[in-house]
Design a protein around this motif. Structure first.
Motif, PDB file in Angstrom:
ATOM      1  N   LEU A   4     -11.926   3.579 -19.321  1.00 35.71           N
ATOM      2  CA  LEU A   4     -11.769   4.127 -17.970  1.00 35.71           C
ATOM      3  C   LEU A   4     -12.313   3.175 -16.915  1.00 35.71           C
ATOM      4  O   LEU A   4     -11.703   2.996 -15.857  1.00 35.71           O
ATOM      5  CB  LEU A   4     -12.461   5.476 -17.865  1.00 35.71           C
ATOM      6  N   SER A   5     -13.442   2.544 -17.213  1.00 33.39           N
ATOM      7  CA  SER A   5     -14.001   1.607 -16.236  1.00 33.39           C
ATOM      8  C   SER A   5     -13.128   0.364 -16.110  1.00 33.39           C
ATOM      9  O   SER A   5     -12.952  -0.168 -15.008  1.00 33.39           O
ATOM     10  CB  SER A   5     -15.426   1.224 -16.616  1.00 33.39           C
ATOM     11  N   GLU A   6     -12.549  -0.095 -17.218  1.00 36.03           N
ATOM     12  CA  GLU A   6     -11.637  -1.235 -17.153  1.00 36.03           C
ATOM     13  C   GLU A   6     -10.345  -0.884 -16.416  1.00 36.03           C
ATOM     14  O   GLU A   6      -9.823  -1.697 -15.650  1.00 36.03           O
ATOM     15  CB  GLU A   6     -11.307  -1.736 -18.550  1.00 36.03           C
ATOM     16  N   LEU A   7      -9.847   0.330 -16.639  1.00 38.24           N
ATOM     17  CA  LEU A   7      -8.653   0.772 -15.933  1.00 38.24           C
ATOM     18  C   LEU A   7      -8.908   0.852 -14.435  1.00 38.24           C
ATOM     19  O   LEU A   7      -8.091   0.389 -13.635  1.00 38.24           O
ATOM     20  CB  LEU A   7      -8.188   2.128 -16.454  1.00 38.24           C
ATOM     21  N   TYR A   8     -10.055   1.394 -14.053  1.00 38.22           N
ATOM     22  CA  TYR A   8     -10.398   1.488 -12.631  1.00 38.22           C
ATOM     23  C   TYR A   8     -10.543   0.095 -12.016  1.00 38.22           C
ATOM     24  O   TYR A   8     -10.051  -0.161 -10.916  1.00 38.22           O
ATOM     25  CB  TYR A   8     -11.679   2.294 -12.446  1.00 38.22           C
ATOM     26  N   ALA A   9     -11.197  -0.819 -12.730  1.00 36.05           N
ATOM     27  CA  ALA A   9     -11.362  -2.190 -12.219  1.00 36.05           C
ATOM     28  C   ALA A   9     -10.012  -2.877 -12.073  1.00 36.05           C
ATOM     29  O   ALA A   9      -9.777  -3.603 -11.095  1.00 36.05           O
ATOM     30  CB  ALA A   9     -12.275  -2.979 -13.145  1.00 36.05           C
ATOM     31  N   PHE A  10      -9.112  -2.650 -13.024  1.00 39.86           N
ATOM     32  CA  PHE A  10      -7.778  -3.242 -12.951  1.00 39.86           C
ATOM     33  C   PHE A  10      -7.012  -2.709 -11.744  1.00 39.86           C
ATOM     34  O   PHE A  10      -6.413  -3.476 -10.984  1.00 39.86           O
ATOM     35  CB  PHE A  10      -7.007  -2.947 -14.235  1.00 39.86           C
ATOM     36  N   LEU A  11      -7.030  -1.383 -11.564  1.00 33.31           N
ATOM     37  CA  LEU A  11      -6.314  -0.790 -10.439  1.00 33.31           C
ATOM     38  C   LEU A  11      -6.916  -1.225  -9.105  1.00 33.31           C
ATOM     39  O   LEU A  11      -6.194  -1.458  -8.136  1.00 33.31           O
ATOM     40  CB  LEU A  11      -6.333   0.734 -10.551  1.00 33.31           C
ATOM     41  N   ARG A  12      -8.239  -1.368  -9.057  1.00 34.37           N
ATOM     42  CA  ARG A  12      -8.888  -1.786  -7.819  1.00 34.37           C
ATOM     43  C   ARG A  12      -8.574  -3.243  -7.501  1.00 34.37           C
ATOM     44  O   ARG A  12      -8.298  -3.587  -6.351  1.00 34.37           O
ATOM     45  CB  ARG A  12     -10.401  -1.590  -7.932  1.00 34.37           C
ATOM     46  N   SER A  13      -8.559  -4.101  -8.495  1.00 32.66           N
ATOM     47  CA  SER A  13      -8.301  -5.519  -8.239  1.00 32.66           C
ATOM     48  C   SER A  13      -6.842  -5.774  -7.873  1.00 32.66           C
ATOM     49  O   SER A  13      -6.550  -6.706  -7.132  1.00 32.66           O
ATOM     50  CB  SER A  13      -8.684  -6.359  -9.458  1.00 32.66           C
ATOM     51  N   ARG A  14      -5.940  -4.951  -8.375  1.00 32.62           N
ATOM     52  CA  ARG A  14      -4.515  -5.119  -8.074  1.00 32.62           C
ATOM     53  C   ARG A  14      -4.072  -4.299  -6.871  1.00 32.62           C
ATOM     54  O   ARG A  14      -2.890  -4.253  -6.556  1.00 32.62           O
ATOM     55  CB  ARG A  14      -3.660  -4.711  -9.272  1.00 32.62           C
ATOM     56  N   LYS A  15      -5.011  -3.608  -6.219  1.00 25.19           N
ATOM     57  CA  LYS A  15      -4.726  -2.755  -5.056  1.00 25.19           C
ATOM     58  C   LYS A  15      -3.722  -1.649  -5.408  1.00 25.19           C
ATOM     59  O   LYS A  15      -2.809  -1.349  -4.658  1.00 25.19           O
ATOM     60  CB  LYS A  15      -4.179  -3.573  -3.882  1.00 25.19           C
ATOM     61  N   LYS A  16      -3.902  -1.053  -6.557  1.00 24.61           N
ATOM     62  CA  LYS A  16      -3.012   0.011  -7.029  1.00 24.61           C
ATOM     63  C   LYS A  16      -3.752   1.334  -7.202  1.00 24.61           C
ATOM     64  O   LYS A  16      -3.439   2.124  -8.075  1.00 24.61           O
ATOM     65  CB  LYS A  16      -2.399  -0.375  -8.384  1.00 24.61           C
ATOM     66  N   LEU A  17      -4.744   1.587  -6.352  1.00 25.09           N
ATOM     67  CA  LEU A  17      -5.497   2.828  -6.472  1.00 25.09           C
ATOM     68  C   LEU A  17      -4.647   4.049  -6.177  1.00 25.09           C
ATOM     69  O   LEU A  17      -5.014   5.167  -6.556  1.00 25.09           O
ATOM     70  CB  LEU A  17      -6.719   2.798  -5.549  1.00 25.09           C
ATOM     71  N   TRP A  18      -3.523   3.879  -5.527  1.00 24.16           N
ATOM     72  CA  TRP A  18      -2.639   5.009  -5.253  1.00 24.16           C
ATOM     73  C   TRP A  18      -2.042   5.568  -6.544  1.00 24.16           C
ATOM     74  O   TRP A  18      -1.540   6.693  -6.565  1.00 24.16           O
ATOM     75  CB  TRP A  18      -1.519   4.596  -4.298  1.00 24.16           C
TER      76      TRP A  18
END
Length: 49
Positions: A4-18
């Motif tokens: 979950l933390s890796e998924l969140y970091a990936f989405l945050r770095s790719r600007k895909k939090l939506w």
């Protein structure tokens, strides 16, 4: 929890939090279908989809 933390970091770095609400809703609906598969409310849930 590391997933979950890796998924969140990936989405945050790719600007895909939506995409986070979409992922959460897909997991919730999937869990609901799995839990209701053998219960008496299964016919009512399947009519929603």
């Amino acid at each position: 929890m590391s997933f979950l933390s890796e998924l969140y970091a990936f989405l945050r770095s790719r600007k895909k939090l939506w995409m986070m609400p979409i992922i959460v809703m897909m997991l919730a609906v999937g869990g609901l279908l799995i839990l209701a598969q053998g219960s008496a409310i299964a016919p009512f849930i399947y009519t929603l989809f």
